[in-house]
Design an enzyme around this catalytic site. Structure first.
Site, PDB file in Angstrom:
ATOM      1  N   CYS A 115       6.551  -0.713   9.865  1.00  0.00           N
ATOM      2  CA  CYS A 115       6.759   0.727   9.754  1.00  0.00           C
ATOM      3  C   CYS A 115       6.243   1.450  11.001  1.00  0.00           C
ATOM      4  O   CYS A 115       6.608   2.599  11.243  1.00  0.00           O
ATOM      5  CB  CYS A 115       6.076   1.274   8.509  1.00  0.00           C
ATOM      6  SG  CYS A 115       4.408   0.650   8.299  1.00  0.00           S
ATOM      7  N   GLU A 146       5.355   6.013   1.356  1.00  0.00           N
ATOM      8  CA  GLU A 146       5.326   5.824   2.803  1.00  0.00           C
ATOM      9  C   GLU A 146       6.715   5.332   3.193  1.00  0.00           C
ATOM     10  O   GLU A 146       7.117   4.237   2.806  1.00  0.00           O
ATOM     11  CB  GLU A 146       4.232   4.823   3.157  1.00  0.00           C
ATOM     12  CG  GLU A 146       3.903   4.815   4.624  1.00  0.00           C
ATOM     13  CD  GLU A 146       4.026   3.418   5.168  1.00  0.00           C
ATOM     14  OE1 GLU A 146       5.022   3.180   5.883  1.00  0.00           O
ATOM     15  OE2 GLU A 146       3.146   2.595   4.885  1.00  0.00           O
TER      16      GLU A 146
END
Lengths: 490, 490
Positions: free
Chosen positions: A285, A248
């Site tokens: 994020c 990720e």
């Protein structure tokens, strides 16, 4: 090789002597121990896996005070956030425990024999899922609990039947060690092999590279920068036998505020957005790094409202001194690429001030540099002359964990096209609220096209994270004894 | 750039003049047309997709005679096999049509809002699946229908809502063109854009490389050699924006014949196995290239039975002259690496004779060269001194589409350990019959750890093949109008 230090995140000062870096022999021994534990753990029952995960959650809660204090010292994220993150971490552990207990890793698709010739006729077939083997788990800097030693990757891998070797993040090495010691004690108390959860650490890239190259590692899971994740994925693919790698990576999370939404409640949205941009010092994020606005009076009113709301907020220090430096460099790179600063909060010490920049859609589409993630409390406004141009901006972004659309409340052809454009590039599309805050649910999808994820079909948050560590295997004409054991030769 | 010829597979002689190689401009135009068709096709209903797939199946059947004759000329696979393969191809098209009609690509996981604070409370979320976009499909040599222009990859991608650009295999270019013309007419008759199914072709690697590098290509699907697949995967990963790449590569498909099975019916199994090794001249990805036998009187009796059964069979010519040459080279490489030939069928012209070789387990585990796939009618016997050593052999293989175990009929600790070892490296484990012949079913899994597949969690055969081209997207707080449209903003 760089020495490994624990740092006080608020001062940048090292806390005591350097910590030990894992030697090549220690890394090998840790992976060997994980491999040795694999066969038995793959054969463990759902109840056994659930017991481990629940004891890990209990173990974290029993030491909440010490864990949060140490995490705060090493990350500066503050006790409110860190207690909330610990809650999320134990919630994840218990949720995967429940899934294991319900037997989800052992689900079987039964496909009885069909008489006759092919293609219609076929033998008896059953689809099972096998745990992959020891998982190399690369912890993130910005979630010292939820994406670290006992975070979601570890919980889902253990629930799937895989041992885990954690590469601790050098941003919180003392906390990683304390968390790992809790895990060690839980494994011992349950009579489980120590090799089920391993820890390796080091300040440089060497430890992680050796780990992902190890022939007995069966998969990688990573949360972090695009550069770091891409490098580890390249290592995973360059192995004599490549393995699945779930990375990720970076994401700029476009947020589209349509004029109708701004007209209805612009001031309120400015305040909400300013909070999301600066939350956790912007170190998420899912931080909304791109604000896509359509030219018009509503936007003209909103932009100064947002600048004012942002300017009133002073984020806490960043996770590490190097991140503060990278943040300043990133903001300057945007300015060099043609973005105009609207707000340049001065910041104090390791705490940066909030930054707001603006650029035309045309320039944004031309300049690759403006699509980089700037990790921290900053957002770039992209001004569009039409909804069609908003779609062009999304196409240029190409991959993101999230896209947020405010104001698409009516069923119009334009709104439908906009939602299609958003769904084409994102793993999650929000129609209210802000993208920061990722719920741990059945329908969560935390992933997206590159660079959001190296494996956009998978999620690192939510129930489906478990599936990353289970590989389908079809049993054809299985003997009676194996069917009686539900396809598990244990 | 090599010229593209259609060859008579039985003689190696070219059939007429060179065929046109797609130019860079043509490749770009084909991808652009696929991209232009994507938005509408992603919004098509299940009934629309089903209609296309069923008309494609009907179109193939309407020209069965011409297709099979041309396929036989270009591949030498013979009319029985080719008619059967055409049946399988239309079966696949209609099976994916049924799935689309039932709405499987549009399945929704609904996750209603839960009141309260996180981590328990969360907003309303729904998980949908979005088609990826134009798929680059690389056809295989050995299945001129089922893994070619209108094969399983194309059928599943179209059912998922993705346009397809096929890179024709140069081993059957005239057949590829004829099949494509059927597709063109079907698209036209249904009023669908020609860009939904495109074709590019060329004899060298340039066309495929340009295709997988094209920025508007969203995924790759490949069936073929490990070398070719690995090269294309590297291209997919080296793009500025990497994309999913589903490569089904080489596999040696260990078959373990335990003494009990050989004692019970060794002669019958020798005949069955000889047929599987030579079927289609051994040109199957599931061809049993490795026979794992345990030392003892049953094996001593079986090996000459197998050599005799094999020696009595003369396979038909290979798909192409280059393959015959590669086969001879591969067999010689095994001999050079220490394998002892037990049967060296001389063959005739482009038709190789069957080959049977033997090596000790210890040598097999030492010598990487003995784990290479030899594409053709050959198998390597590996002699083990124990069931434990059989497990070591499987661990050395590391990745395979299939493992077959004959004789594990009792529930013993040794058998369970053997099945675990097989499940650890294979996508499908068989307990009867031979691995050649891959049923198109719900529980099929045609994939496995490297080098069997670049994406071992996915299958290129069976219902789950559809999922490769659908990416999960979570909708959070979706407006009422979007929920009324079942999450499809079309």
């Amino acid at each position: 090789m760089n020495p490994l230090f624990s740092f006080n995140a608020r001062t940048g000062e090292p806390l005591g002597e350097p910590l030990a870096t894992s030697t090549p022999a220690q890394i090998d021994a840790t992976v060997q121990a994980a491999h040795a534990a694999f066969d038995d753990w793959a054969c463990s029952s759902g109840a056994q896996r659930a017991a481990l995960l629940r004891h890990l959650a209990d173990g974290l809660e029993a030491q909440r005070e010490a864990l949060v204090a140490l995490a705060d010292l090493e990350t500066a994220l503050g006790p409110v956030r860190l207690n909330g993150e610990l809650d999320r971490t134990t919630f994840q552990l218990r949720r995967f425990a429940d899934m294991a207990q319900r037997g989800e890793p052992f689900a079987v698709l039964d496909d009885p024999a069909v008489a006759g010739n092919p293609p219609v006729g076929h033998p008896a077939m059953q689809l099972h899922r096998m745990p992959l083997g020891p998982v190399a788990m690369f912890a993130a800097s910005n979630f010292p609990f939820a994406f670290s030693v006992l975070g979601g990757d570890t919980a889902s891998a253990l629930a799937a039947g895989c041992p885990v070797v954690v590469k601790a993040h050098p941003g919180h090495p003392a906390l990683s060690r304390l968390t790992f010691e809790i895990a060690e004690r839980v494994l011992q108390s349950l009579g489980l092999p120590a090799g089920l959860i391993g820890l390796v650490q080091g300040a440089g890239v060497e430890v992680g590279v050796q780990l992902i190259r190890h022939p007995l590692i069966a998969a990688g899971a990573f949360t972090g920068s695009t550069r770091g994740g891409a490098a580890l994925q390249a290592e995973a693919n360059a192995r004599p036998r490549p393995i699945p790698f779930y990375g990720e990576l970076g994401s700029i999370n476009p947020l589209i505020a349509l004029p109708s939404a701004l007209a209805a409640r612009g001031a309120e949205l400015a305040s909400l957005l300013a909070g999301s941009i600066t939350l956790g010092c912007g170190q998420f994020c899912t931080n909304p790094g791109l604000l896509v606005l359509v030219d018009g009076p509503e936007t003209d009113t909103f932009v100064p409202q947002l600048a004012e709301a942002l300017g009133a907020l002073q984020p806490h220090p960043m996770l590490a001194a190097g991140m503060r430096k990278a943040f300043d460099t990133g903001v300057q790179a945007f300015i060099d690429a043609g973005a105009v600063p609207l707000l340049q909060g001065p910041g104090t010490g390791l705490a940066p001030g909030p930054q707001l920049l603006q650029v035309s859609a045309q320039r944004f589409i031309e300049a690759h540099a403006l699509r980089e993630e700037v990790f921290g409390p900053s957002s770039l406004i992209v001004r569009c002359d039409s909804l069609a141009q908003v779609q062009d901006v999304l196409a240029a972004v190409a991959g993101s964990l999230t896209v947020t659309i405010w104001g698409a409340n009516e069923d119009t052809a334009e709104h439908r096209a906009l939602v299609r454009a958003a769904m084409r590039i994102a793993g999650r599309v929000l129609f209210a609220g802000v993208p920061t805050g990722v719920a741990v649910t059945a329908a969560q999808h935390h992933g997206g096209p590159w660079p959001a994820s190296t494996a956009p079909m998978t999620t690192s948050v939510g129930d489906a994270a478990l599936q990353r560590f289970l590989r389908p295997v079809c049993l054809q004409d299985a003997p009676a004894w194996l069917l009686e054991r539900a396809g598990r030769p244990c």
